[in-house]
Design a protein around this motif. Structure first.
Motif, mmCIF file in Angstrom:
data_model
loop_
_atom_site.group_PDB
_atom_site.id
_atom_site.type_symbol
_atom_site.label_atom_id
_atom_site.label_comp_id
_atom_site.label_asym_id
_atom_site.label_seq_id
_atom_site.Cartn_x
_atom_site.Cartn_y
_atom_site.Cartn_z
ATOM 1 N N TYR A 176 -26.695 15.556 -32.148
ATOM 2 C CA TYR A 176 -26.956 14.127 -31.959
ATOM 3 C C TYR A 176 -26.603 13.390 -33.243
ATOM 4 N N ILE A 227 -28.954 6.047 -30.258
ATOM 5 C CA ILE A 227 -28.273 7.345 -30.328
ATOM 6 C C ILE A 227 -26.815 7.148 -29.919
ATOM 7 N N ALA A 238 -24.126 12.725 -28.339
ATOM 8 C CA ALA A 238 -24.864 13.934 -27.972
ATOM 9 C C ALA A 238 -23.876 14.960 -27.435
#
Ligand SMILES: [Fe+2]
Length: 525
Positions: free
Chosen positions: A404, A452, A455
């Motif tokens: 991440y 974020i 990923a």
């Protein structure tokens, strides 16, 4: 005997050496760690039969003398330090040497010798001098489960020629054979017989991990800064609270796990286990370029709230009194951040720090073993980071078996709130097996967690390059770990510019393909 071997004939202080008849005692390789501007830790452990019953590695129950040398060149023509260490049965015949008075910012080579056996040669490096800030290439790894795959990621990171390696925990796994299976259930090689409980069982497990040649290669290539997470003792333990094993005698297990961790990693004497604890939070400066503030998020925490796991509703996770790093460590961190003159301040730690909603769709579910289970502590620590004025905070994380890259926000529920810094999370080396890339689910996950940026559920490592003006992180992934020799490719790259406090995505350069590294690419490609 050649010249370099003969040059090793130095005093042994009257100690018996390992016998020639026991076979090569250096099967577990060599390692170095915790570099400072004038010193380093050199490590080996004598174990001619690493998997011998009893965890003694096939060594006799007596002290053994081990000669060591540190040189400026790989041929050991310019030896600058040497001596004899005592390998004791009470410490599994491990050797930790701490030569000091070395030159800053310099490459060194080291080796050990006993009973006519010469160890492999290790390469290491001292940190640069205060007041200087040469570029740094470093790798970040975590979560290497021996049963679930081959440690090819360690080999591929070694090929990137890092100056320094950070291992952020789950260096071993404590389970019995087959005790932890991913969804595919593939086990490529079996753990030693028992779930780790006794010191002998932990020693045996550590020795088994070091039978992997790729792990030994990465240790021999560069100094490591290592810190444990949970599996060095048992899954999801918390402070004085046992984890999920359901077994009695947790304090005994913890003592054994910590002792074996010390015995098998290049740690300083300051980390010597005391009682059932160990001092692993520590600070390492790399000149004025960066300071690594290494955190221990396991030993001083309150128990996970609401019986742990991934949960939608758990008011206890918000309780203000709950601690994760604890008061003493928090004060130590805040003082270190305030005093730091480093251009970059790296918080090297274990568990996911940014808020992370795992539930795809309306509603929120969080993993209670991470900082989301300790939100008040997260607010306090990030508040300390901001208040300190420390330049360019960067959090480095492992544990979660997924890459991440994230921004750290003053308020994670407000995507427009202030950026405090960034978090780079390395996936596992092998844990959870081959892994997969699931673009559709990932797109939803990222949309619901706008801070974020990236990923990836495959295995791999982070290779980073740091200069005074920029941090660049290349996320490497491997297509498989259940077969040997997977290539690694960079699947995403991010940069952080000095003063920006947020990630920028950058192009993945073709020159970072693994073939280039294998063919002898420049030291800092
Ligand atoms: Fe793990």
């Amino acid at each position: 005997m050649d010249l370099t071997r003969r040059s090793f004939l130095i005093g042994t202080a009257g100690l018996p050496l390992a016998s020639r008849r026991t076979g090569d005692p250096f099967t577990l390789g060599v390692a170095s760690g915790d570099p400072t501007a004038d010193g380093i830790v050199l490590w080996t452990r004598l174990a001619p039969r690493p998997l011998a019953d009893g965890g003694h590695g096939g060594m006799p129950d007596r002290d053994v003398g081990v000669e060591w040398q540190l040189a400026e060149d790989e041929r050991f023509t310019r030896v600058v330090r040497s001596g004899t260490a005592t390998a004791r049965p009470s410490w599994a015949h491990s050797v930790h040497v701490e030569p000091s008075g070395l030159r800053p910012g310099r490459e060194y080579f080291y080796r050990f010798r006993t009973g006519g056996h010469l160890s492999p040669t290790g390469r290491t490096r001292t940190a640069p001098a205060p007041g200087t800030a040469p570029d740094l290439a470093f790798g970040v790894v975590s979560c290497s489960n021996y049963e679930q795959g081959y440690f090819t990621a360690y080999r591929r990171l070694a090929e990137q020629q890092p100056d320094l390696v950070l291992h952020l925990g789950d260096y071993i796994y404590e389970y019995a054979p087959g005790g932890y299976k991913n969804s595919a259930g593939t086990i490529v090689r079996s753990h030693t017989e028992h779930r780790c409980q006794t010191l002998a069982e932990f020693r045996l497990r550590h020795a088994q991990y070091k039978t992997d040649p790729d792990l030994r290669a990465l240790h021999a290539l560069a100094p490591w800064i290592a810190v444990n997470d949970d599996h060095e003792i048992e899954n999801n333990w918390a402070g004085v609270h046992p984890g999920t094993s359901g077994r009695p005698d947790f304090a005994q297990r913890k003592r054994a796990g910590y002792r074996a961790y010390y015995e098998h990693l290049p740690l300083r004497r300051s980390a010597l286990p005391r009682g059932s604890g160990m001092r692993l939070y520590r600070r390492l400066a790399w000149g004025d370029l960066t300071t690594f503030h290494v955190l221990d998020t396991r030993q001083f925490r309150d128990d996970q709230p609401c019986d742990d796991g991934v949960r939608a509703d758990c008011a206890a996770r918000l309780a203000t009194g709950r601690v994760l790093v604890g008061a003493a460590q928090r004060a130590w961190l805040a003082a270190g951040l305030r005093a730091s003159r480093a251009r970059w301040n790296m918080l090297a730690q274990q568990i996911f720090m940014a808020q992370h909603d795992y539930h795809l769709g309306p509603g929120k579910e969080v993993l209670l073993d991470t900082w989301d289970g300790y939100t008040a502590e997260r607010d306090r620590v990030l508040g300390d980071v901001v208040a300190s004025g420390a330049r360019n905070p960067v959090v480095l994380t492992g544990d979660i078996h997924c890459h991440y890259a994230s921004d750290l926000l003053a308020d994670f529920d407000d995507p427009d709130s202030r950026r405090i810094g960034v978090e780079l999370v390395t996936t596992s080396v092998t844990s959870d097996g081959d892994g997969y890339d699931a673009p559709a689910a990932r797109a939803v996950e990222l949309a619901e967690n706008p801070h974020i940026a990236y990923a990836d559920q495959r295995r791999g490592f982070i290779a980073a390059r740091l200069t005074p003006t920029e941090l660049r992180a290349d996320f490497h992934t491997l297509p498989y770990v259940t077969k040997r020799n997977a290539p690694s490719t960079v699947t995403a790259s991010f940069t952080v510019t000095d003063g920006a406090h947020h990630l920028s995505r950058s192009a993945v350069p073709a020159s970072r393909a693994p073939q280039a590294a294998a063919a002898g690419a420049p030291r800092h490609p």
